[in-house]
Design an enzyme around this catalytic site. Structure first.
Site, PDB file in Angstrom:
ATOM      1  CB  ALA A 137      -1.009  -0.310   1.307  1.00 47.98           C
ATOM      2  CG  HIS A 138       1.854   6.086  -1.015  1.00 50.56           C
ATOM      3  ND1 HIS A 138       0.926   6.932  -1.398  1.00 50.56           N
ATOM      4  CD2 HIS A 138       3.188   5.736  -2.130  1.00 50.56           C
ATOM      5  CE1 HIS A 138       2.637   7.793  -1.433  1.00 50.56           C
ATOM      6  NE2 HIS A 138       2.953   6.961  -1.722  1.00 50.56           N
ATOM      7  N   GLY A 139       1.057   5.200   2.037  1.00 49.28           N
ATOM      8  CA  GLY A 139       0.605   6.054   3.065  1.00 49.28           C
ATOM      9  C   GLY A 139       1.812   7.577   2.859  1.00 49.28           C
ATOM     10  N   GLY A 140       1.721   7.725   4.228  1.00 49.87           N
ATOM     11  CA  GLY A 140       1.588   9.653   3.704  1.00 49.87           C
ATOM     12  C   GLY A 140       3.635   8.842   4.143  1.00 49.87           C
ATOM     13  N   GLY A 177       5.217   7.134   2.018  1.00 54.15           N
ATOM     14  CA  GLY A 177       5.228   6.803   1.007  1.00 54.15           C
ATOM     15  C   GLY A 177       4.845   4.731   1.248  1.00 54.15           C
ATOM     16  CD1 TRP A 178       5.494   4.298  -2.909  1.00 59.07           C
ATOM     17  CD2 TRP A 178       4.365   2.302  -2.808  1.00 59.07           C
ATOM     18  NE1 TRP A 178       4.958   4.100  -4.790  1.00 59.07           N
ATOM     19  CE2 TRP A 178       3.595   3.287  -4.038  1.00 59.07           C
ATOM     20  CE3 TRP A 178       3.152   1.737  -3.022  1.00 59.07           C
ATOM     21  CZ2 TRP A 178       2.203   3.342  -4.946  1.00 59.07           C
ATOM     22  CZ3 TRP A 178       2.266   1.056  -3.405  1.00 59.07           C
ATOM     23  CH2 TRP A 178       1.750   2.194  -4.787  1.00 59.07           C
ATOM     24  CB  ILE A 179       3.457  -0.198   3.106  1.00 59.57           C
ATOM     25  CG1 ILE A 179       3.153   1.026   4.008  1.00 59.57           C
ATOM     26  CG2 ILE A 179       3.702  -0.871   4.335  1.00 59.57           C
ATOM     27  CD1 ILE A 179       2.275   1.489   4.560  1.00 59.57           C
ATOM     28  CE  LYS A 235       4.652   3.317   9.116  1.00 57.42           C
ATOM     29  NZ  LYS A 235       3.160   3.184  10.532  1.00 57.42           N
ATOM     30  CG  ASP A 245      -3.644   9.008  12.060  1.00 57.82           C
ATOM     31  OD1 ASP A 245      -4.446   9.344  12.374  1.00 57.82           O
ATOM     32  OD2 ASP A 245      -2.906   8.351  11.115  1.00 57.82           O
TER      33      ASP A 245
END
Length: 833
Positions: free
Chosen positions: A267-270, A272-274, A290, A389
């Site tokens: 997946a992609h998060g804040g 960068g990519w995971i 991550k 979060d």
């Protein structure tokens, strides 16, 4: 019709955008567009650092007074040399491919619409949620609501502190008594979720959609296509010149830190990519990589990793495990446990796809999920850490267990320098000014509960920092205690929220029991629910007496609790001893107040309660005493306000509901009272008698005889109040004026009641009188027996004669006894012998 919101790819459906949720024809200017917070299929999701904290050297995002500054890029042909001095780059898609400067930039100020610009939050991430709705939308109820939250409520907590001119903040040292152990299941059931094979969780085409590309620093849209050309996946932000890249930095086969072989993207998060990888040093187990920091400065990278190493010490069965921190090509990575489950966000999406509409989780299911994760929050808080979060993306179900994932936002509660991670719609409103805390975590939990259980339109806009009115939300109307729970968890003032995850959990358990009981339908509870805060009610011969309400349990942590257990004697004697106590602790003052009420000194009780509240505006037990005092003096409205305030503080407890029902009944708010009595009767068997008596009174008053009969029959034979309930049933049926069957049942019921012999004789006489009048008027002939007598004029006259003579024998006053004997002689049927 295409949505007109900048960067939105949605279409207008039924007047609203199916992506961003904005109404057709509306325009929203945003000072710093929120960045997407993607959910990782592998069990990791990343928030976006708060703009204020993440901006270097005090850089700020947006402008004041609702104004935002954007950048308009002119049309400059690709290949044109960059105009920046010393730069050898060329313009590509409107930006220099070396320094990132936009071509022919022209800054244009645009003011947000009247009413303010959309808030991105002090740590917000994530685009506007689908389904957000403009202010004012929602049905208006024309009838009076039965929701108890609409009643007046005594000021407590921050409201009381303000009324007293105080700026006091909440004391948290007294929360130990609510540190509950994990109670486990047994209340409701949740279907297990299958484990997801790691290799099947990999993305086949790891790309970030253009509408989710934002600058990691200032939040401006980047990488957007124009003139039919796709947007750049790598480049520079036009506003702050921050480099961006949405291309994976690692590819399958890469070996990170000589140990972790990359399999692909999850997946992609804040940040960068995971990635999913295999640990070549530990049996090829699956792990998740991550991004932690991308920096060309080795010292900065080392410092960032050192700062985050405390996460490796976190060890809890409900928290994803952190294995390691590594570097690779000037980038830092957290190495985490792979959790092959399904996030609650994904479960919501699956339900929506299956139903073809928004299909929230049942309330009991949503509560069950969060009950299991709350011990993990308490564990973190005990370590001085704040999660920051939390949202449906960050809780994963694996089989019949749940795990808290994505520790990227976790920080020390006293850390005033690190970036704050959060998501718009979930983050507490005070975070920008006061920072994160246990209370801000509690807020995210409450907001998550609401998102899971209803289609929360506008939770990132209209209701950014508030909840919709209870009367506009069916799930809030149906489950009053659930509404009170989330209302306290999401209180605007952080001092008014639950003080710990354990306190929240203890109340959530009670709310879950009530929700399940209400869902099960009509009937009385068959189980007893233990309480940390109240004893059980003690029904007596006067079921609406305030003295029958549950008593407060003493706090075992109070230093005077042991001594208080030695104080005995009559109320007057106990009060004299209590007033000479060596220390006037909270428990001593509470005992003084209650004992003063028992001894008839209401003024002492009320002044003592006032003393308690002056010391601690959040001391709801003092308001409980005020409610009892109000009932004692007959002020039902004041009692109602007091118990309503207590209910809001401990929504999982039944005692405040029972007390509020009693006060509401006396105040004439029968709809509120009936709802509360019903909840009590269905949830806890020890509350059934008093709740049943209240229901019977309310229903009988509105001439709902069947409903009142049903209420009395809720009291089981093993209850100490059973004979009292039978007496009430007999009285009701005797006076119902409905027919011979009811009168026959009333007579049979009298045999098993707590009534005195004289009262039984009075009711027996009444029953025979009523029956005789009905038969002589209608001439009805039945095979029904009334006691031992046929329901004929002759049979009923014989029965009435017997009851009159029995009543005469039970009447000591001669002037009352003689008329009864005369009437018996008169009513006796004629005979020839």
């Amino acid at each position: 019709m295409k949505c007109m919101q900048p960067g939105c790819s949605g279409q207008i459906v039924d007047g609203y955008c199916d992506v961003c949720g904005m109404a057709a024809g509306t325009s929203l200017s945003v000072s710093a567009p929120s960045t997407s917070s993607a959910s990782a299929a592998a069990g990791a999701s990343v928030g976006t650092p708060a703009a204020a904290s993440a901006s270097p050297a005090g850089a700020s995002v947006g402008t004041s007074a609702g104004a935002s500054v954007g950048t308009s890029v002119g049309t400059v042909p690709d290949g044109t040399p960059c105009r920046q001095p010393g730069c050898s780059g060329k313009i590509d898609a409107g930006y220099c491919d070396v320094c990132g400067t936009p071509a022919a930039q022209e800054e244009v100020a645009s003011l947000a619409p009247v009413g303010g610009s959309a808030r991105t939050g002090s740590g917000g991430s994530g685009p506007t949620q689908p389904g957000s709705e403009p202010a004012g939308v929602g049905p208006e109820l024309s009838t009076r609501s039965a929701a108890s939250s609409n009643l007046a409520s005594t000021a407590l907590g921050s409201k009381r502190a303000r009324q007293g001119g105080s700026v006091a903040t909440r004391r948290t040292s007294g929360s130990q008594r609510l540190r509950a152990a994990r109670l486990g299941g047994g209340i409701t059931t949740v279907r297990p979720a299958p484990t997801i094979d790691a290799s099947k969780a990999l993305l086949t085409d790891p790309t970030v959609p253009e509408n989710k590309r934002f600058c990691p620093k200032c939040g401006e849209p980047v990488g957007r296509g124009r003139d039919g050309k796709p947007g750049r996946t790598t480049g520079f932000c036009a506003k702050c010149r921050q480099p961006f890249s949405f291309d994976p930095k690692l590819k399958a086969g890469d070996l990170v830190a000589g140990q972790y072989e990359v399999a692909g993207c999850l997946a992609h998060g804040g940040l960068g990519w995971i990635y999913l990888a295999r640990d070549k040093n530990v049996s090829d187990r699956w792990v998740v990589l991550k991004g932690l920091l991308n920096s060309a400065d080795p010292d900065a990278l080392a410092a960032a990793i050192a700062e985050q190493r405390f996460l490796a010490q976190v060890s809890h069965p409900n928290i994803v495990e952190i294995y390691n921190f590594v570097t690779h090509d000037d980038a830092g990575y957290i190495v985490m446990e792979y959790v092959g489950g399904t996030s609650l966000k994904s479960i919501l999406k699956q339900r929506m796809q299956a139903a073809g509409r928004y299909d929230p989780l049942p309330v009991d299911q949503a509560i069950a999920y969060l009950l299991e994760i709350l011990p993990a929050f308490q564990y973190l808080h005990d370590l001085g850490l704040v999660f920051c979060d939390f949202k449906p993306d960050n809780i994963i179900q694996v089989g019949d267990e749940v795990k808290l994932i994505d520790l990227g936002g976790v920080r020390r509660a006293d850390d005033e320098d690190s970036a704050i991670f959060g998501t718009v719609g979930y983050q507490a409103p005070e975070v920008a000014e006061l920072g994160v805390s246990v209370a801000s975590d509690i807020y995210t939990i409450g907001r998550t509960l609401v998102v899971l259980t209803m289609e929360f339109r506008g939770y990132q806009t209209t209701y950014l920092n508030t909840l919709p009115p209870q009367d506009s939300v069916p799930v809030f109307q149906k489950y009053d205690a659930f509404y009170r729970l989330v209302a306290k968890a999401c209180a605007p003032n952080r001092d008014d929220r639950f003080v710990s995850a354990d306190e929240l959990r203890s109340q959530m358990v009670g709310v879950l029991r009530e929700v399940v009981a209400l869902d099960q339908g009509a009937g009385a509870a068959s189980t007893t629910v233990s309480s940390l805060l109240f004893d059980v009610p003690t029904p007596g011969t006067e079921p609406d007496d305030w003295r029958n309400l549950p008593a407060l349990r003493r706090d075992p942590h109070d230093p005077q609790t042991g001594w208080l257990s030695t104080v005995t004697g009559s109320p007057t004697e106990r009060l004299a001893v209590l007033e000479r106590a060596a220390a006037r602790t909270t428990e001593v003052l509470l005992d003084i107040a209650r004992t003063a009420l028992d001894s008839g000194k209401r003024d002492v009780a009320e002044s003592t309660a006032t003393e308690l509240l002056a010391a601690d505006p959040w001391e709801w037990r003092a308001v409980w005493i005020q409610g009892l005092a109000a009932l004692e003096r007959g002020d039902s409205k004041a009692a109602q306000a007091a118990f309503n305030a207590v209910y809001g503080q401990v929504p999982g407890e039944l005692a405040p509901k029972l007390a509020l029902a009693q006060a509401s009944e006396q105040a004439g708010d029968d709809a509120v009272a009936e709802n509360l009595y019903t909840a009590c009767a269905r949830t806890d068997s020890t509350y059934v008698p008093m709740a049943a008596f209240g229901l019977a009174r309310i229903r009988a008053a509105r001439r709902d005889v069947d409903g009142a009969v049903g209420a009395y029959r809720l009291v089981p034979p093993q209850s100490s109040a059973f004979r009292t309930a039978r007496a009430g049933l007999a009285e009701l049926l005797a006076r119902a004026n409905r027919g011979l069957p009811d009168l026959a049942e009333a007579l049979r019921t009298l045999e098993d009641t707590s009534l005195s012999a004289r009262r039984k004789a009075e009711l027996t006489t009444l029953i025979y009188r009523e029956a005789l009048a009905k038969v002589e008027k209608s001439g009805t002939k039945t095979d029904l027996l009334l006691g031992e007598h046929k329901t004929t004029p002759t049979g009923l006259r014989l029965g009435l004669e017997e009851s009159l003579r029995e009543l005469a024998r039970r009447t000591p006053e001669l002037d009352e006894r003689v008329p009864l004997v005369d009437e018996a002689n008169t009513i006796r049927p004629w005979s020839l012998w």
